[in-house]
Scaffold this motif. Structure first.
Motif, PDB file in Angstrom:
ATOM      1  N   LEU A   1     100.449  52.493 -47.948  1.00 13.71           N
ATOM      2  CA  LEU A   1     101.447  51.625 -47.327  1.00 13.71           C
ATOM      3  C   LEU A   1     100.906  50.847 -46.139  1.00 13.71           C
ATOM      4  O   LEU A   1     101.365  49.728 -45.854  1.00 13.71           O
ATOM      5  CB  LEU A   1     102.650  52.468 -46.887  1.00 13.71           C
ATOM      6  CG  LEU A   1     103.843  51.724 -46.268  1.00 13.71           C
ATOM      7  CD1 LEU A   1     104.389  50.660 -47.212  1.00 13.71           C
ATOM      8  CD2 LEU A   1     104.933  52.718 -45.877  1.00 13.71           C
TER       9      LEU A   1
ATOM     10  N   GLU B   1      99.645  43.735 -42.891  1.00 17.79           N
ATOM     11  CA  GLU B   1      99.830  42.340 -43.293  1.00 17.79           C
ATOM     12  C   GLU B   1     101.040  41.733 -42.586  1.00 17.79           C
ATOM     13  O   GLU B   1     100.996  40.575 -42.140  1.00 17.79           O
ATOM     14  CB  GLU B   1     100.004  42.252 -44.805  1.00 17.79           C
ATOM     15  CG  GLU B   1     100.148  40.823 -45.324  1.00 17.79           C
ATOM     16  CD  GLU B   1     100.307  40.776 -46.831  1.00 17.79           C
ATOM     17  OE1 GLU B   1     100.429  39.653 -47.374  1.00 17.79           O
ATOM     18  OE2 GLU B   1     100.320  41.848 -47.473  1.00 17.79           O
ATOM     19  N   ARG B   2     102.127  42.508 -42.448  1.00 16.76           N
ATOM     20  CA  ARG B   2     103.312  42.008 -41.745  1.00 16.76           C
ATOM     21  C   ARG B   2     103.025  41.804 -40.261  1.00 16.76           C
ATOM     22  O   ARG B   2     103.586  40.894 -39.635  1.00 16.76           O
ATOM     23  CB  ARG B   2     104.478  42.992 -41.911  1.00 16.76           C
ATOM     24  CG  ARG B   2     104.920  43.232 -43.348  1.00 16.76           C
ATOM     25  CD  ARG B   2     105.493  41.976 -43.995  1.00 16.76           C
ATOM     26  NE  ARG B   2     105.958  42.224 -45.351  1.00 16.76           N
ATOM     27  CZ  ARG B   2     107.215  42.494 -45.681  1.00 16.76           C
ATOM     28  NH1 ARG B   2     108.146  42.565 -44.742  1.00 16.76           N
ATOM     29  NH2 ARG B   2     107.553  42.705 -46.940  1.00 16.76           N
TER      30      ARG B   2
ATOM     31  N   ARG C   1     110.780  51.819 -47.659  1.00 20.51           N
ATOM     32  CA  ARG C   1     109.543  52.470 -48.099  1.00 20.51           C
ATOM     33  C   ARG C   1     108.910  53.294 -46.980  1.00 20.51           C
ATOM     34  O   ARG C   1     108.196  54.271 -47.247  1.00 20.51           O
ATOM     35  CB  ARG C   1     108.565  51.408 -48.598  1.00 20.51           C
ATOM     36  CG  ARG C   1     109.097  50.659 -49.815  1.00 20.51           C
ATOM     37  CD  ARG C   1     108.159  49.548 -50.228  1.00 20.51           C
ATOM     38  NE  ARG C   1     106.839  50.055 -50.532  1.00 20.51           N
ATOM     39  CZ  ARG C   1     105.748  49.285 -50.630  1.00 20.51           C
ATOM     40  NH1 ARG C   1     105.844  47.969 -50.442  1.00 20.51           N
ATOM     41  NH2 ARG C   1     104.588  49.815 -50.910  1.00 20.51           N
TER      42      ARG C   1
ATOM     43  N   LEU D   1     110.296  46.580 -44.647  1.00 24.77           N
ATOM     44  CA  LEU D   1     109.656  47.668 -45.392  1.00 24.77           C
ATOM     45  C   LEU D   1     110.318  49.013 -45.112  1.00 24.77           C
ATOM     46  O   LEU D   1     109.823  50.060 -45.547  1.00 24.77           O
ATOM     47  CB  LEU D   1     108.169  47.752 -45.017  1.00 24.77           C
ATOM     48  CG  LEU D   1     107.305  46.535 -45.359  1.00 24.77           C
ATOM     49  CD1 LEU D   1     105.900  46.715 -44.790  1.00 24.77           C
ATOM     50  CD2 LEU D   1     107.244  46.317 -46.857  1.00 24.77           C
TER      51      LEU D   1
ATOM     52  N   PRO E   1      98.269  48.947 -45.494  1.00 22.55           N
ATOM     53  CA  PRO E   1      97.864  47.541 -45.621  1.00 22.55           C
ATOM     54  C   PRO E   1      99.042  46.569 -45.629  1.00 22.55           C
ATOM     55  O   PRO E   1      98.930  45.446 -45.107  1.00 22.55           O
ATOM     56  CB  PRO E   1      97.110  47.512 -46.954  1.00 22.55           C
ATOM     57  CG  PRO E   1      96.611  48.906 -47.133  1.00 22.55           C
ATOM     58  CD  PRO E   1      97.682  49.781 -46.557  1.00 22.55           C
ATOM     59  N   GLU E   2     100.168  46.985 -46.178  1.00 21.35           N
ATOM     60  CA  GLU E   2     101.336  46.102 -46.184  1.00 21.35           C
ATOM     61  C   GLU E   2     101.938  45.979 -44.793  1.00 21.35           C
ATOM     62  O   GLU E   2     102.379  44.900 -44.380  1.00 21.35           O
ATOM     63  CB  GLU E   2     102.373  46.616 -47.176  1.00 21.35           C
ATOM     64  CG  GLU E   2     101.877  46.576 -48.617  1.00 21.35           C
ATOM     65  CD  GLU E   2     102.986  46.848 -49.606  1.00 21.35           C
ATOM     66  OE1 GLU E   2     104.029  46.160 -49.531  1.00 21.35           O
ATOM     67  OE2 GLU E   2     102.821  47.752 -50.440  1.00 21.35           O
TER      68      GLU E   2
END
Length: 435
Positions: free
Chosen positions: A373, A379-380, A328, A325, A375-376
């Motif tokens: 951003l 999640e990772r 981003r 990520l 939550p992503e």
């Protein structure tokens, strides 16, 4: 026994006490108030005793709403410091509003030191202990682990003292309690004999230094180590703080990087004037353990912070999972830091019974973009059972947070006993830990 006193445990005064205002970073509105500023324990007891709901503010450095409230708020900034050192027992009794930097200087004057401090010396002893704030070091536990006794005002306005020795069945639930059990007035902390340290910074480590073995070697290279990076697959800065005559000095070339020849700031574009000495010269521990000097405005100010504790042995995999990520993350980022914290037994500690590595983000002050951003990122990190820092921003759901704490039911029972009417509740603890 040595006693020291001062008229105020903090820097707040005058108009700053008229209303709660914003957090140090300007991102948290603590609420409409009123904000009370008692100058004695008796005034505080009377205040709490007549309050239907009340929350205590520390130095307002948290990035989450852990201290915010739509009801009464209280600051201890105008209370006396009450520094009482017992040099034989190596302890200090200190008012909760005292900042670590002030305490450390006073301890040095009597030949003692804090075993650990956070990266900022500007935060208060009470607030940092209540939220699980930490420094770094494979063998260093959270700051709250140094607490051996707590004095607090309970919901009825009574003054209660609890200690590690006298109340072992509940003490690990009391020290780090997010302000849910009462307003802490004083803490007694364990200290250590004064010691000297040196600090060096190493730049541009090799991408091959991101394996678990290499990261473990870096993080174990000193008493306290911080690794700064930008999610591009390499460590940009390694801040290594070593004990003089104990830790072997590092070579100029280390893990493919090189030692900095001039002082640097963790945030790439800022001058290093506020930072602690990086020359490698010996100095007292309180002038080397923090990243920033007490006499300067801490860090950047216009920022947001997030942090997640993962199992130390999985930190390389956790970093690799998020690095995808990077494109981003970087536009929103000031800097990211990796630190280690030793396991403790405090019931609500993010390092509870788990040696941890902390994956930290210092974001630009772009709250909507950061919140979108997170939550992503979470999640990772999910396969590594991340525990968010209570004082920083995260979006992890309440059920997931609660599942991380094996002693949560014990804490809830203790809370029911000490604050059955929920005088010390707020929206933050209600959402995450239940009403």
């Amino acid at each position: 026994m040595t006693s020291q006193n001062a008229t105020s445990a903090g820097s707040a005064s005058g108009p700053e006490l008229a209303r709660p205002g914003l957090s140090w970073s300007g991102t948290v509105d603590y609420g409409p108030g009123p904000l009370h500023a008692p100058t004695s324990v008796d005034q505080l007891r009377a205040l709490v005793g007549r309050s239907g709901r009340i929350r205590a503010l520390g130095t307002r450095h948290s990035f989450s709403a852990v201290a915010a409230s739509d009801a009464d708020l209280v600051t201890l900034a105008m209370m006396p410091s009450d520094l009482e050192f017992d040099t034989a027992a190596r302890t200090v009794r200190v008012a909760a509003g005292v900042r670590y930097g002030e305490l450390a200087v006073a301890a040095a004057e009597v030949g003692l030191a804090l075993a650990n401090t956070g990266s900022l010396p500007h935060i208060s002893v009470g607030g940092a202990s209540a939220t699980g704030t930490h420094g770094s070091g494979d063998a260093n536990r959270s700051l709250a682990s140094a607490v051996r006794a707590v004095e607090l005002v309970t919901a009825g306005g009574d003054l209660l003292t609890l200690s590690r020795e006298g109340d072992p069945e509940i003490f690990d639930g009391v020290v780090l309690s997010l302000g849910m059990l009462g307003v802490v007035t004083h803490l007694t902390l364990d200290l250590v004999p004064a010691f000297s340290m040196r600090q060096s910074v190493h730049l541009d480590l090799s991408p091959q230094a991101m394996t678990q073995e290499a990261l473990s070697d870096q993080l174990g290279a000193g008493y306290s180590v911080s690794l700064f990076h930008r999610w591009d697959g390499r460590i940009a800065q390694a801040w290594v703080k070593q004990v003089v005559d104990v830790d072997a000095p590092l070579p100029d070339q280390w893990h493919g990087g090189h030692r900095a020849t001039h002082p640097v700031h963790p945030l790439p574009d800022l001058p290093a004037d506020p930072c602690t000495d990086q020359s490698g010269q010996p100095g007292p521990s309180h002038e080397r353990l923090p990243h920033f000097r007490l006499e300067f405005t801490p860090s950047n100010g216009e920022e947001i912070q997030s942090e997640y504790f993962v199992t130390r042995e999985q930190v390389a995999d956790a970093l690799a999972a998020v690095t995808d990520l990077g494109e981003r993350i970087r536009p929103l980022l000031h800097a990211s830091e990796v630190r280690t914290v030793a396991a403790d037994d405090l019931w609500l500690s993010p390092a509870h019974q788990r040696d941890s590595a902390c994956v930290h983000f210092t974001w630009k002050q772009l709250p909507a973009e950061v919140e979108a951003l997170l939550p992503e990122i979470e999640e990772r990190l999910a396969p590594f059972a991340p525990r968010p820092h209570w004082g920083k921003v995260f979006t992890t759901g309440p059920e997931t947070v609660r599942a991380q704490y094996a002693r949560l039911e014990d804490f809830q029972a203790l809370r029911n006993r000490m604050d059955p009417d929920r005088v010390f509740r707020n929206a933050y603890v209600d959402r995450l830990l239940g009403e």
